[in-house]
Enzyme design. Structure first.
Site, PDB file in Angstrom:
ATOM      1  N   SER A 165      21.136  18.107 -17.460  1.00 40.99           N
ATOM      2  CA  SER A 165      20.978  18.202 -15.998  1.00 40.99           C
ATOM      3  C   SER A 165      20.309  16.938 -15.449  1.00 40.99           C
ATOM      4  O   SER A 165      20.705  16.408 -14.404  1.00 40.99           O
ATOM      5  CB  SER A 165      20.103  19.393 -15.631  1.00 40.99           C
ATOM      6  OG  SER A 165      20.775  20.583 -15.901  1.00 40.99           O
ATOM      7  N   ARG A 174      21.875  13.796 -12.980  1.00 44.07           N
ATOM      8  CA  ARG A 174      21.206  13.430 -11.720  1.00 44.07           C
ATOM      9  C   ARG A 174      20.748  11.980 -11.737  1.00 44.07           C
ATOM     10  O   ARG A 174      20.810  11.288 -10.717  1.00 44.07           O
ATOM     11  CB  ARG A 174      20.043  14.392 -11.455  1.00 44.07           C
ATOM     12  CG  ARG A 174      20.556  15.786 -11.008  1.00 44.07           C
ATOM     13  CD  ARG A 174      19.513  16.855 -11.212  1.00 44.07           C
ATOM     14  NE  ARG A 174      19.903  18.155 -10.678  1.00 44.07           N
ATOM     15  CZ  ARG A 174      20.697  19.035 -11.290  1.00 44.07           C
ATOM     16  NH1 ARG A 174      21.239  18.749 -12.458  1.00 44.07           N
ATOM     17  NH2 ARG A 174      20.980  20.204 -10.732  1.00 44.07           N
ATOM     18  N   GLY A 189      31.079  21.148 -14.680  1.00 49.89           N
ATOM     19  CA  GLY A 189      30.858  21.823 -13.400  1.00 49.89           C
ATOM     20  C   GLY A 189      29.777  21.115 -12.592  1.00 49.89           C
ATOM     21  O   GLY A 189      29.862  21.024 -11.358  1.00 49.89           O
ATOM     22  N   ARG A 246      37.293  27.348 -12.744  1.00 52.24           N
ATOM     23  CA  ARG A 246      35.950  27.824 -12.361  1.00 52.24           C
ATOM     24  C   ARG A 246      35.790  27.886 -10.837  1.00 52.24           C
ATOM     25  O   ARG A 246      36.428  27.138 -10.103  1.00 52.24           O
ATOM     26  CB  ARG A 246      34.885  26.930 -13.009  1.00 52.24           C
ATOM     27  CG  ARG A 246      34.896  27.125 -14.517  1.00 52.24           C
ATOM     28  CD  ARG A 246      33.889  26.275 -15.217  1.00 52.24           C
ATOM     29  NE  ARG A 246      32.526  26.645 -14.884  1.00 52.24           N
ATOM     30  CZ  ARG A 246      31.455  25.963 -15.272  1.00 52.24           C
ATOM     31  NH1 ARG A 246      31.607  24.872 -16.013  1.00 52.24           N
ATOM     32  NH2 ARG A 246      30.259  26.350 -14.929  1.00 52.24           N
ATOM     33  N   ASP A 255      21.429  29.299 -19.284  1.00 57.15           N
ATOM     34  CA  ASP A 255      22.240  28.671 -20.341  1.00 57.15           C
ATOM     35  C   ASP A 255      21.811  29.120 -21.742  1.00 57.15           C
ATOM     36  O   ASP A 255      22.530  28.874 -22.715  1.00 57.15           O
ATOM     37  CB  ASP A 255      22.154  27.143 -20.243  1.00 57.15           C
ATOM     38  CG  ASP A 255      22.867  26.626 -18.995  1.00 57.15           C
ATOM     39  OD1 ASP A 255      23.734  27.346 -18.450  1.00 57.15           O
ATOM     40  OD2 ASP A 255      22.554  25.502 -18.548  1.00 57.15           O
ATOM     41  N   ARG A 287      31.120  34.062 -20.680  1.00 56.25           N
ATOM     42  CA  ARG A 287      30.140  34.088 -21.776  1.00 56.25           C
ATOM     43  C   ARG A 287      29.700  35.501 -22.146  1.00 56.25           C
ATOM     44  O   ARG A 287      29.115  35.685 -23.212  1.00 56.25           O
ATOM     45  CB  ARG A 287      28.917  33.220 -21.436  1.00 56.25           C
ATOM     46  CG  ARG A 287      29.183  31.763 -21.659  1.00 56.25           C
ATOM     47  CD  ARG A 287      27.939  30.900 -21.643  1.00 56.25           C
ATOM     48  NE  ARG A 287      28.337  29.513 -21.830  1.00 56.25           N
ATOM     49  CZ  ARG A 287      27.721  28.465 -21.326  1.00 56.25           C
ATOM     50  NH1 ARG A 287      26.640  28.633 -20.583  1.00 56.25           N
ATOM     51  NH2 ARG A 287      28.169  27.246 -21.548  1.00 56.25           N
TER      52      ARG A 287
END
Ligand code: S3P
Length: 427
Positions: free
Chosen positions: A25, A29, A95, A123, A313, A344
């Site tokens: 993540s 960024r 995503g 998705r 996650d 999932r």
């Protein structure tokens, strides 16, 4: 990616010290926000997982000059970014790339197409299309799925009440707000990971947050150097492995311990895990620590509500953990797990059952009845989902007979070093 079917055998114990690879993540960024500064930023410890490489390729396509100074250290010069009128951008399996770039691109006078692989094209994108349309964005799509064709321009600020606790949705709206006059406000039902807020603030944006509400005003970002810490979502596989393989004692170095991500640690402590947080420090506005974890006996727990976004996650590997805990573990309020790289809930339940886990599917989660002796001696599928592949590997460490995981190469999406790191700890 060439196909790799991997046989996992039982571990006697796991011992040693490893440095957890960079956070996915934060790496996304760091590259995206560097691209918005219009200057030069060096990013230290960038993730080499395929998802973050997709983001890197996108910023290059947008006009950034990206140079690898060494294996994971980058120099990003964004002085020529966004100079064309039209961009065609490949998000691969990611995503995060698609949803965050939607906000960045919608608020600029450019036209772009964001597309992805087969899984990403299935998705849900309505969650970002709706708020961006409320801000005045023009987006073409087919039934709210990628490819997204975004005709960007000047947007209006909004006060958006997100129906889901999703950092990707929140970040998309905040990134559109970063380039929009007035105040853009996002309220979430529960707090999701706040890396966007922390990193934008570090780079000088006018952004304030208080519990589940974040406000941003149009701001110019300052070019600054960024350092990425280790990914707690990658550390999670080692936390669970060491907690369930008898006689284990492992130290995980440089792990991000941002409270919006540490749900797994809270849950494990509650289950009786032997965890110590060592040498807590702050790097680029993010808390970081080393974590020591030892094998211990575990008891079941309940996971729901505000805890879910703090460990979303990690839920597949938490199911493995729960199979080795005494009692019934219940996971609720996690329906969004069905919208990840695979469904999932369905896929996890079907594959863990094959190896002997007593698990039941629910619409919004699952129930695990522990503690089970896992038989293994079977072949399992990871459904092209990196986190399922790694969770199945961890289950294989405590199975009586070996487990063959088909298409294990999908691990490369977030954690190419996973297998060699796990093998290095086996005694
Ligand atoms: C991410 C947010 C989460 C997480 C994903 C990465 C991010 O998704 O599952 O792996 O970097 O913002 P949602 O925000 O959709 O829950």
């Amino acid at each position: 990616m060439s196909v790799q079917n991997l046989e996992v055998i039982k571990a006697n114990s796991l011992k040693g010290e490893i440095t957890i690879p960079p956070d996915k993540s934060l790496s996304h960024r760091a590259a995206m926000f560097s691209c918005l500064t219009g200057g030069i930023c060096c990013v230290e410890n960038f993730s080499l997982g395929a998802d973050c490489i997709s983001t890197l390729n996108i910023i290059k396509a947008l006009g950034c000059d990206v140079e690898f100074l060494s294996e994971r250290n980058l120099r990003i010069d964004s002085s020529n970014a966004f100079k064309k009128d039209r961009f065609n951008l490949d998000c691969g399996n990611s995503g995060t790339s698609m949803r965050l770039f939607s906000g960045i691109l919608a608020s600029r006078e450019i036209e772009s197409t964001l597309y992805g692989d087969e899984s990403l094209s299935k998705r849900p994108m309505k969650r970002v299309i709706l708020p961006l349309e409320l801000m005045g964005a023009k987006i073409k799509h087919s039934n709210f799925r990628a490819p997204l064709i975004i005709k960007g321009g000047e947007l209006f600020p909004i006060d958006y009440k997100s129906p889901i606790a999703s950092a990707q949705v929140k970040s998309c709206v905040l990134l559109a707000g970063l380039n929009t006059y007035g105040e853009t406000k996002v309220t979430e039902p529960y707090v999701s990971r706040d890396h966007t807020e922390r990193m934008l603030k570090y780079l000088g944006a006018d952004i304030v947050s208080e519990s589940n509400v974040v406000k941003i005003k149009k701001s110019k970002l300052e070019p600054k150097n960024l350092k990425v810490c280790g990914d707690i979502s990658s550390a999670a596989f080692f936390l669970v492995a060491a907690a369930i393989v008898p006689d284990s004692d492992v130290i995980l170095k440089d792990v991000g311990v941002n409270p919006t991500r540490t749900g797994i640690i809270d849950v494990m402590i509650n289950m009786g895990a032997d965890i110590e947080i060592l040498d807590e420090r702050v790097i680029c506005n993010e808390p970081v620590a080393d974590i020591r974890i030892k094998y211990s006996s575990l008891k079941a727990t309940k996971i729901d509500g505000a805890l879910i976004p703090r460990l979303i996650d990690e839920l597949p590997v938490i199911a493995v953990l729960a199979s080795q805990a005494d009692g019934t573990t219940i996971v609720k309020d996690a329906e969004d797990l069905r919208n990840k790289e695979s469904d999932r809930i369905k896929c996890l339940v079907s594959e863990l059952r094959k190896i002997g886990v007593n698990i039941e599917e629910a619409q919004d989660g699952f129930v695990v009845y522990g503690k089970s002796k896992l038989s293994g001696g079977c072949t399992v599928e990871c459904y092209r989902d990196h986190r399922l592949a790694m969770s199945l590997y961890v289950a294989g460490l405590v199975c009586n007979k070996s487990v063959l995981i088909n298409e294990f190469q999908w691990v490369n999406i977030s954690f190419p070093e996973f297998q060699s790191m796990m093998e290095s700890l086996r005694c």
